[in-house]
Scaffold this motif. Structure first.
Motif, PDB file in Angstrom:
ATOM      1  N   GLY A  14      19.882   8.215 -30.239  1.00  0.00           N
ATOM      2  CA  GLY A  14      21.000   9.116 -30.545  1.00  0.00           C
ATOM      3  C   GLY A  14      22.326   8.518 -30.103  1.00  0.00           C
ATOM      4  O   GLY A  14      23.206   9.212 -29.602  1.00  0.00           O
ATOM      5  N   SER A  16      24.583   7.274 -32.045  1.00  0.00           N
ATOM      6  CA  SER A  16      25.576   7.270 -33.121  1.00  0.00           C
ATOM      7  C   SER A  16      26.824   8.076 -32.788  1.00  0.00           C
ATOM      8  O   SER A  16      27.894   7.803 -33.310  1.00  0.00           O
ATOM      9  CB  SER A  16      24.945   7.796 -34.415  1.00  0.00           C
ATOM     10  N   ARG A  17      26.662   9.082 -31.919  1.00  0.00           N
ATOM     11  CA  ARG A  17      27.861   9.894 -31.610  1.00  0.00           C
ATOM     12  C   ARG A  17      27.696  10.604 -30.275  1.00  0.00           C
ATOM     13  O   ARG A  17      26.674  10.458 -29.604  1.00  0.00           O
ATOM     14  CB  ARG A  17      28.144  10.892 -32.731  1.00  0.00           C
ATOM     15  N   ILE A  19      27.515  11.996 -26.599  1.00  0.00           N
ATOM     16  CA  ILE A  19      27.214  11.402 -25.293  1.00  0.00           C
ATOM     17  C   ILE A  19      26.529  10.042 -25.482  1.00  0.00           C
ATOM     18  O   ILE A  19      26.828   9.083 -24.765  1.00  0.00           O
ATOM     19  CB  ILE A  19      26.313  12.373 -24.488  1.00  0.00           C
ATOM     20  N   ILE A  38      19.451   9.303 -36.652  1.00  0.00           N
ATOM     21  CA  ILE A  38      18.522   9.833 -37.656  1.00  0.00           C
ATOM     22  C   ILE A  38      19.154   9.937 -39.040  1.00  0.00           C
ATOM     23  O   ILE A  38      18.546   9.534 -40.022  1.00  0.00           O
ATOM     24  CB  ILE A  38      17.885  11.164 -37.213  1.00  0.00           C
ATOM     25  N   LYS A  39      20.399  10.471 -39.122  1.00  0.00           N
ATOM     26  CA  LYS A  39      20.999  10.699 -40.447  1.00  0.00           C
ATOM     27  C   LYS A  39      22.345  10.039 -40.610  1.00  0.00           C
ATOM     28  O   LYS A  39      22.735   9.652 -41.695  1.00  0.00           O
ATOM     29  CB  LYS A  39      21.245  12.217 -40.634  1.00  0.00           C
ATOM     30  N   ARG A  40      23.110   9.969 -39.523  1.00  0.00           N
ATOM     31  CA  ARG A  40      24.515   9.612 -39.644  1.00  0.00           C
ATOM     32  C   ARG A  40      24.740   8.104 -39.490  1.00  0.00           C
ATOM     33  O   ARG A  40      25.265   7.632 -38.474  1.00  0.00           O
ATOM     34  CB  ARG A  40      25.331  10.392 -38.606  1.00  0.00           C
ATOM     35  N   ASP A  64      13.118   8.634 -36.671  1.00  0.00           N
ATOM     36  CA  ASP A  64      13.028   9.990 -36.132  1.00  0.00           C
ATOM     37  C   ASP A  64      12.212   9.944 -34.844  1.00  0.00           C
ATOM     38  O   ASP A  64      11.009   9.644 -34.874  1.00  0.00           O
ATOM     39  CB  ASP A  64      12.331  10.874 -37.189  1.00  0.00           C
ATOM     40  N   VAL A  65      12.838  10.267 -33.707  1.00  0.00           N
ATOM     41  CA  VAL A  65      12.118  10.169 -32.425  1.00  0.00           C
ATOM     42  C   VAL A  65      10.943  11.142 -32.345  1.00  0.00           C
ATOM     43  O   VAL A  65      10.030  10.944 -31.549  1.00  0.00           O
ATOM     44  CB  VAL A  65      13.034  10.400 -31.186  1.00  0.00           C
ATOM     45  N   ASN A  91      18.293   9.929 -25.116  1.00  0.00           N
ATOM     46  CA  ASN A  91      19.441  10.825 -25.266  1.00  0.00           C
ATOM     47  C   ASN A  91      19.362  11.694 -26.523  1.00  0.00           C
ATOM     48  O   ASN A  91      19.942  12.777 -26.551  1.00  0.00           O
ATOM     49  CB  ASN A  91      20.717   9.973 -25.276  1.00  0.00           C
ATOM     50  N   TYR A 156      15.432  25.267 -26.467  1.00  0.00           N
ATOM     51  CA  TYR A 156      16.191  24.141 -25.907  1.00  0.00           C
ATOM     52  C   TYR A 156      15.974  24.036 -24.386  1.00  0.00           C
ATOM     53  O   TYR A 156      15.684  22.963 -23.851  1.00  0.00           O
ATOM     54  CB  TYR A 156      17.673  24.348 -26.235  1.00  0.00           C
ATOM     55  N   LYS A 160      14.217  20.966 -22.290  1.00  0.00           N
ATOM     56  CA  LYS A 160      14.957  20.213 -21.265  1.00  0.00           C
ATOM     57  C   LYS A 160      14.304  20.358 -19.888  1.00  0.00           C
ATOM     58  O   LYS A 160      14.392  19.458 -19.049  1.00  0.00           O
ATOM     59  CB  LYS A 160      16.418  20.682 -21.229  1.00  0.00           C
ATOM     60  N   GLY A 187      26.134  19.430 -17.735  1.00  0.00           N
ATOM     61  CA  GLY A 187      26.545  20.815 -17.980  1.00  0.00           C
ATOM     62  C   GLY A 187      27.074  20.894 -19.398  1.00  0.00           C
ATOM     63  O   GLY A 187      26.488  20.318 -20.313  1.00  0.00           O
ATOM     64  N   ILE A 189      29.406  19.667 -22.150  1.00  0.00           N
ATOM     65  CA  ILE A 189      30.154  18.438 -22.407  1.00  0.00           C
ATOM     66  C   ILE A 189      30.782  18.543 -23.797  1.00  0.00           C
ATOM     67  O   ILE A 189      30.140  19.042 -24.733  1.00  0.00           O
ATOM     68  CB  ILE A 189      29.202  17.210 -22.361  1.00  0.00           C
ATOM     69  N   THR A 191      31.275  17.706 -27.093  1.00  0.00           N
ATOM     70  CA  THR A 191      30.743  16.933 -28.223  1.00  0.00           C
ATOM     71  C   THR A 191      30.551  17.900 -29.386  1.00  0.00           C
ATOM     72  O   THR A 191      30.776  19.090 -29.245  1.00  0.00           O
ATOM     73  CB  THR A 191      29.361  16.303 -27.906  1.00  0.00           C
ATOM     74  N   THR A 194      28.684  21.135 -28.747  1.00  0.00           N
ATOM     75  CA  THR A 194      29.339  22.267 -28.078  1.00  0.00           C
ATOM     76  C   THR A 194      30.532  22.823 -28.872  1.00  0.00           C
ATOM     77  O   THR A 194      31.023  23.901 -28.540  1.00  0.00           O
ATOM     78  CB  THR A 194      29.791  21.874 -26.652  1.00  0.00           C
TER      79      THR A 194
HETATM   80  P1  NDP Z   1      25.161  15.259 -30.667  1.00  0.00           P
HETATM   81  O1  NDP Z   1      24.666  16.401 -31.498  1.00  0.00           O
HETATM   82  O2  NDP Z   1      26.613  14.936 -30.650  1.00  0.00           O
HETATM   83  O3  NDP Z   1      24.323  13.928 -31.054  1.00  0.00           O
HETATM   84  C1  NDP Z   1      22.928  13.972 -31.164  1.00  0.00           C
HETATM   85  C2  NDP Z   1      22.385  12.581 -31.372  1.00  0.00           C
HETATM   86  O4  NDP Z   1      20.954  12.626 -31.497  1.00  0.00           O
HETATM   87  C3  NDP Z   1      22.892  11.939 -32.667  1.00  0.00           C
HETATM   88  O5  NDP Z   1      23.031  10.568 -32.440  1.00  0.00           O
HETATM   89  C4  NDP Z   1      21.744  12.199 -33.647  1.00  0.00           C
HETATM   90  O6  NDP Z   1      21.692  11.250 -34.719  1.00  0.00           O
HETATM   91  C5  NDP Z   1      20.548  12.020 -32.728  1.00  0.00           C
HETATM   92  N1  NDP Z   1      19.349  12.688 -33.215  1.00  0.00           N
HETATM   93  C6  NDP Z   1      19.203  13.997 -33.510  1.00  0.00           C
HETATM   94  N2  NDP Z   1      17.940  14.245 -33.940  1.00  0.00           N
HETATM   95  C7  NDP Z   1      17.273  13.057 -33.912  1.00  0.00           C
HETATM   96  C8  NDP Z   1      15.953  12.647 -34.228  1.00  0.00           C
HETATM   97  N3  NDP Z   1      15.038  13.526 -34.680  1.00  0.00           N
HETATM   98  N4  NDP Z   1      15.615  11.336 -34.084  1.00  0.00           N
HETATM   99  C9  NDP Z   1      16.538  10.453 -33.661  1.00  0.00           C
HETATM  100  N5  NDP Z   1      17.804  10.767 -33.322  1.00  0.00           N
HETATM  101  C10 NDP Z   1      18.167  12.054 -33.452  1.00  0.00           C
HETATM  102  O7  NDP Z   1      24.606  15.561 -29.192  1.00  0.00           O
HETATM  103  P2  NDP Z   1      25.305  15.354 -27.750  1.00  0.00           P
HETATM  104  O8  NDP Z   1      25.936  14.029 -27.694  1.00  0.00           O
HETATM  105  O9  NDP Z   1      26.079  16.564 -27.443  1.00  0.00           O
HETATM  106  O10 NDP Z   1      24.013  15.399 -26.824  1.00  0.00           O
HETATM  107  C11 NDP Z   1      23.309  14.233 -26.454  1.00  0.00           C
HETATM  108  C12 NDP Z   1      22.178  14.638 -25.517  1.00  0.00           C
HETATM  109  O11 NDP Z   1      22.714  15.327 -24.383  1.00  0.00           O
HETATM  110  C13 NDP Z   1      21.178  15.607 -26.156  1.00  0.00           C
HETATM  111  O12 NDP Z   1      19.884  15.353 -25.666  1.00  0.00           O
HETATM  112  C14 NDP Z   1      21.656  16.955 -25.659  1.00  0.00           C
HETATM  113  O13 NDP Z   1      20.631  17.901 -25.663  1.00  0.00           O
HETATM  114  C15 NDP Z   1      22.103  16.599 -24.257  1.00  0.00           C
HETATM  115  N6  NDP Z   1      23.050  17.526 -23.667  1.00  0.00           N
HETATM  116  C16 NDP Z   1      24.258  17.782 -24.265  1.00  0.00           C
HETATM  117  C17 NDP Z   1      25.138  18.659 -23.680  1.00  0.00           C
HETATM  118  C18 NDP Z   1      26.463  18.961 -24.273  1.00  0.00           C
HETATM  119  O14 NDP Z   1      27.154  19.830 -23.730  1.00  0.00           O
HETATM  120  N7  NDP Z   1      26.891  18.319 -25.344  1.00  0.00           N
HETATM  121  C19 NDP Z   1      24.806  19.333 -22.407  1.00  0.00           C
HETATM  122  C20 NDP Z   1      23.533  18.985 -21.870  1.00  0.00           C
HETATM  123  C21 NDP Z   1      22.693  18.107 -22.480  1.00  0.00           C
HETATM  124  P3  NDP Z   1      22.623  11.451 -36.075  1.00  0.00           P
HETATM  125  O15 NDP Z   1      24.031  11.100 -35.664  1.00  0.00           O
HETATM  126  O16 NDP Z   1      22.041  10.518 -37.054  1.00  0.00           O
HETATM  127  O17 NDP Z   1      22.485  12.906 -36.450  1.00  0.00           O
END
Ligand code: NDP
Length: 248
Positions: A14, A16-17, A19, A38-40, A64-65, A91, A156, A160, A187, A189, A191, A194
């Motif tokens: 993950g 691509s964007r 965290i 996965i998609k982006r 796909d993880v 991640n 979720y 976690k 907490g 973040i 992105t 959120t």
């Molecule tokens: P984003 O939604 O911004 O990014 C999610 C990432 O996961 C993308 O790169 C996406 O790929 C990838 N992804 C999603 N589904 C799959 C899959 N099935 N197989 C492979 N890759 C996949 O998430 P965040 O950056 O906000 O979060 C990152 C991590 O931190 C997550 O685990 C989230 O649960 C955790 N987290 C986030 C918080 C927050 O406040 N943002 C707080 C606490 C934890 P693609 O770009 O191709 O869609």
């Protein structure tokens, strides 16, 4: 096929964007970085470009993880190309929120499959290589809601919280092999995940954060980089909270 050696190799799922992108950028200061998505695809390319601009080296792979087979195939491919994997950052994650009474079975299954099983899939696929190396750093991304709960997030929060148990069990299993396994629990973040939270709820959340702001991806990436480094060599099986004091 060209085999790339003599450098630490990091895999950030993950990447691509959000965290994950930030973690990939941070780790690229000391490692060659493989990001997954996965998609982006365009977002993944953007991450790669940013890393190149800063003088680092990076590659992007799509899979796909939540698929055991796709995860196995991905790691076989990159281990053949790069020879080793030093850091695995689990991640990739999704949220499919809803109150229990309204939550569809698929929303439960999908979130558990990506967040929890996906973390297991990646660890399983890389474990043999890290054991042979006698070295590895695994960092799993959990969440504050695993510890305090959240309305509308039973799927979720469960996924976690599962990551915390997985982290501790894997840490015990791999400790004698030179592999550490830790988790970071962010907490709230800033992105895409959120931005979907309604403003009223955001205000309520903010009032519970002693440091008075949402976190930035960089706040998480810095801790992940520390856990991946040799400065953290005596730390395993731990959860590091990065939440502005929201949970103490
Ligand atoms: P984003 O939604 O911004 O990014 C999610 C990432 O996961 C993308 O790169 C996406 O790929 C990838 N992804 C999603 N589904 C799959 C899959 N099935 N197989 C492979 N890759 C996949 O998430 P965040 O950056 O906000 O979060 C990152 C991590 O931190 C997550 O685990 C989230 O649960 C955790 N987290 C986030 C918080 C927050 O406040 N943002 C707080 C606490 C934890 P693609 O770009 O191709 O869609």
């Amino acid at each position: 096929m060209e085999v790339i050696v003599n450098s630490k190799i990091a895999v950030v799922t993950g990447g691509s964007r959000g965290i994950g992108r930030c973690i990939a950028l941070r780790l690229s200061k000391e490692a060659k970085v493989i990001i997954t998505y996965i998609k982006r695809g365009e977002a993944a390319e953007e991450t790669i470009k940013e890393i190149h601009k800063k003088g680092g080296e990076a590659w992007a792979y799509q899979f796909d993880v939540s698929s055991f087979k796709q995860t196995q195939d991905f790691f076989k491919k990159i281990i053949a190309k790069f020879g080793r994997v030093d850091y695995l950052i689990n991640n990739a994650g999704i949220a499919r929120d809803g109150l229990i009474l309204r939550m569809k079975e698929e929303a439960w299954d999908e979130v558990l499959a990506v967040n929890l099983k996906g973390t297991f899939n990646c660890i399983k696929a890389v474990a043999g290589t890290m054991i042979r190396q006698g070295y590895g750093r695994i960092v799993n991304i959990s969440s504050v809601v695993a510890f305090i709960g959240n309305i509308g997030q039973v799927n979720y929060a469960s996924s976690k919280a599962g990551i915390v148990g997985l982290t501790k069990a894997a840490a015990r299993e791999f400790a004698a092999k030179g592999i550490t396994v830790n988790a970071v629990a962010p907490g709230f973040i800033e992105t895409e995940m959120t931005t979907k939270i309604p403003d009223k709820i955001k205000e309520q959340i903010l009032s519970q954060i002693p440091l008075g702001r949402f976190g930035k991806p960089e706040d998480v990436a810095e801790v992940v980089a520390f856990l991946a480094s040799d400065r953290a060599r005596y730390i395993t099986g731990q959860v590091i909270h990065v939440n502005g004091g929201m949970y103490m």
